[in-house]
Write an enzyme that holds these catalytic residues in place. Sequence first.
Site, PDB file in Angstrom:
ATOM      1  N   LEU A 155       0.864  -1.180   0.000  1.00  0.00           N
ATOM      2  CA  LEU A 155       0.000   0.000   0.000  1.00  0.00           C
ATOM      3  C   LEU A 155       0.900   1.229   0.000  1.00  0.00           C
ATOM      4  O   LEU A 155       1.573   1.510   0.995  1.00  0.00           O
ATOM      5  CB  LEU A 155      -0.895  -0.021   1.237  1.00  0.00           C
ATOM      6  CG  LEU A 155      -1.985   1.035   1.351  1.00  0.00           C
ATOM      7  CD1 LEU A 155      -2.970   0.907   0.192  1.00  0.00           C
ATOM      8  CD2 LEU A 155      -2.722   0.901   2.674  1.00  0.00           C
ATOM      9  N   ALA A 156       0.931   1.924  -1.122  1.00  0.00           N
ATOM     10  CA  ALA A 156       1.869   3.033  -1.298  1.00  0.00           C
ATOM     11  C   ALA A 156       1.730   4.068  -0.191  1.00  0.00           C
ATOM     12  O   ALA A 156       0.632   4.546   0.090  1.00  0.00           O
ATOM     13  CB  ALA A 156       1.639   3.687  -2.658  1.00  0.00           C
ATOM     14  N   GLN A 209       7.800  -6.385  -4.101  1.00  0.00           N
ATOM     15  CA  GLN A 209       6.968  -6.186  -5.287  1.00  0.00           C
ATOM     16  C   GLN A 209       7.607  -5.167  -6.216  1.00  0.00           C
ATOM     17  O   GLN A 209       8.000  -4.082  -5.778  1.00  0.00           O
ATOM     18  CB  GLN A 209       5.566  -5.706  -4.923  1.00  0.00           C
ATOM     19  CG  GLN A 209       4.658  -5.638  -6.161  1.00  0.00           C
ATOM     20  CD  GLN A 209       3.309  -5.021  -5.890  1.00  0.00           C
ATOM     21  OE1 GLN A 209       3.200  -3.802  -5.774  1.00  0.00           O
ATOM     22  NE2 GLN A 209       2.281  -5.841  -5.796  1.00  0.00           N
ATOM     23  N   CYS A 232      -1.854  -2.120 -10.533  1.00  0.00           N
ATOM     24  CA  CYS A 232      -1.968  -0.690 -10.224  1.00  0.00           C
ATOM     25  C   CYS A 232      -2.640   0.065 -11.367  1.00  0.00           C
ATOM     26  O   CYS A 232      -2.189  -0.008 -12.514  1.00  0.00           O
ATOM     27  CB  CYS A 232      -0.588  -0.108  -9.947  1.00  0.00           C
ATOM     28  SG  CYS A 232      -0.645   1.640  -9.516  1.00  0.00           S
ATOM     29  N   ASN A 275      -8.402 -10.669  -2.633  1.00  0.00           N
ATOM     30  CA  ASN A 275      -8.084  -9.315  -2.175  1.00  0.00           C
ATOM     31  C   ASN A 275      -9.209  -8.357  -2.557  1.00  0.00           C
ATOM     32  O   ASN A 275      -9.766  -8.456  -3.646  1.00  0.00           O
ATOM     33  CB  ASN A 275      -6.755  -8.866  -2.808  1.00  0.00           C
ATOM     34  CG  ASN A 275      -6.415  -7.418  -2.540  1.00  0.00           C
ATOM     35  OD1 ASN A 275      -6.321  -6.625  -3.472  1.00  0.00           O
ATOM     36  ND2 ASN A 275      -6.215  -7.057  -1.292  1.00  0.00           N
ATOM     37  N   GLY A 276      -9.549  -7.467  -1.629  1.00  0.00           N
ATOM     38  CA  GLY A 276     -10.535  -6.439  -1.926  1.00  0.00           C
ATOM     39  C   GLY A 276     -11.619  -6.317  -0.885  1.00  0.00           C
ATOM     40  O   GLY A 276     -12.448  -7.215  -0.747  1.00  0.00           O
ATOM     41  N   GLY A 320      -4.989  -4.995   2.761  1.00  0.00           N
ATOM     42  CA  GLY A 320      -4.175  -3.790   2.813  1.00  0.00           C
ATOM     43  C   GLY A 320      -4.825  -2.680   3.596  1.00  0.00           C
ATOM     44  O   GLY A 320      -4.480  -2.409   4.740  1.00  0.00           O
ATOM     45  N   ARG A 321      -5.822  -2.030   3.000  1.00  0.00           N
ATOM     46  CA  ARG A 321      -6.390  -0.819   3.612  1.00  0.00           C
ATOM     47  C   ARG A 321      -6.991  -1.075   4.987  1.00  0.00           C
ATOM     48  O   ARG A 321      -6.905  -0.234   5.879  1.00  0.00           O
ATOM     49  CB  ARG A 321      -7.455  -0.221   2.685  1.00  0.00           C
ATOM     50  CG  ARG A 321      -6.870   0.515   1.505  1.00  0.00           C
ATOM     51  CD  ARG A 321      -7.945   1.136   0.633  1.00  0.00           C
ATOM     52  NE  ARG A 321      -8.695   0.137  -0.116  1.00  0.00           N
ATOM     53  CZ  ARG A 321      -9.721   0.422  -0.907  1.00  0.00           C
ATOM     54  NH1 ARG A 321     -10.128   1.678  -1.017  1.00  0.00           N
ATOM     55  NH2 ARG A 321     -10.339  -0.531  -1.576  1.00  0.00           N
TER      56      ARG A 321
END
Length: 332
Positions: free
Chosen positions: A15-16, A68, A99, A198-199, A222-223
């Site tokens: 996660l950037a 990654q 992305c 994922n999601g 992630g989030r």
Amino acid sequence: MPLDFSRPFYALAPLAGFTDLPFRSVVKQFGVDLTVSEMISSNALAYGSQKTEKMLEKSPEEIPYSVQIAGSDPEIIKRAVDVINAREGVDVIDLNAGCPVPKVVNNLQGSALLGDLEKLGRTIETIKHYSDKPYTSVKIRLGVQEKNHEAIARVCQEAGADFIAVHGRTRAGKYKAPVDYDAIAEVKRAVTIPVLANGDIDSPAKARWVLEHTGCDGLMIGRAAVGNPWIFQQIEAEQGTVGSALIREVVLEHFDQMIRHYGDYGVILFRKHLHTYSKAGYPGAGAFRHAVNTIESPGSMREEVERFFSQALLNTEPGEPEKIVCSCDDDG
């Protein structure tokens, strides 16, 4: 280190701007199986960017660990893989093929590869050929405009990917379209390699449902881990509550790790994490956020953090984590 997909396998998604070494170190304490670096430009690695090479650093606790990369030019990919090969403690090289950010897509990277399956396959083959790491993986979406998920997954498998993570949206769906868990289930049935779903997986109940519905070998989140790094422990224990003493302890440890890793600049970088840790429902959260936005001293920031979380958590249970809007795809 061998990856065990015989039971539900849990990975922290890249996660950037959030999943740096300090954050990954904190999450690792709560039972996540695999941590992944932030997305790293293969061009930057190939041309020796010191800032980018610092992003390869991991903590001793990050076992196993995945790096990654984003890219598609075979020579650049080879040179980037050579840099990663020189690093000990990396178990997986992961290709970002998800992305949707224009600056990534316009360079024929990220989800641009989903529109050119021949190039996607060649890129995976290049990583697989030159990597001396045990595993090669790919993070994908369901397609570009239209879903083409089964074909994409088969290309990944045929090119040599050892496992894949599937974000259940197309590139056009970005972050707000509904996640298509049916499509993720179709990917799982289309290939024989392990598949991570994922999601929008943000609770133990949702995690359990996604695993059952998709038949996947595990989850990538992630989030939902930002502001809530204990989510993997919650999923494993199938319970959603966290004690206030633990929250305070984790926030302070996270802050201390940021200072050790970044120096005084870690104070500024940690502000966004404090915005997510100080969830809605805490007394004085608004004033706290305003205060930390102006503090630059590590000592002063730590005092303010300790004061707030000592007082705010006494009589208030935390609310839901804030929704995180990231600058790149590989979130959850």
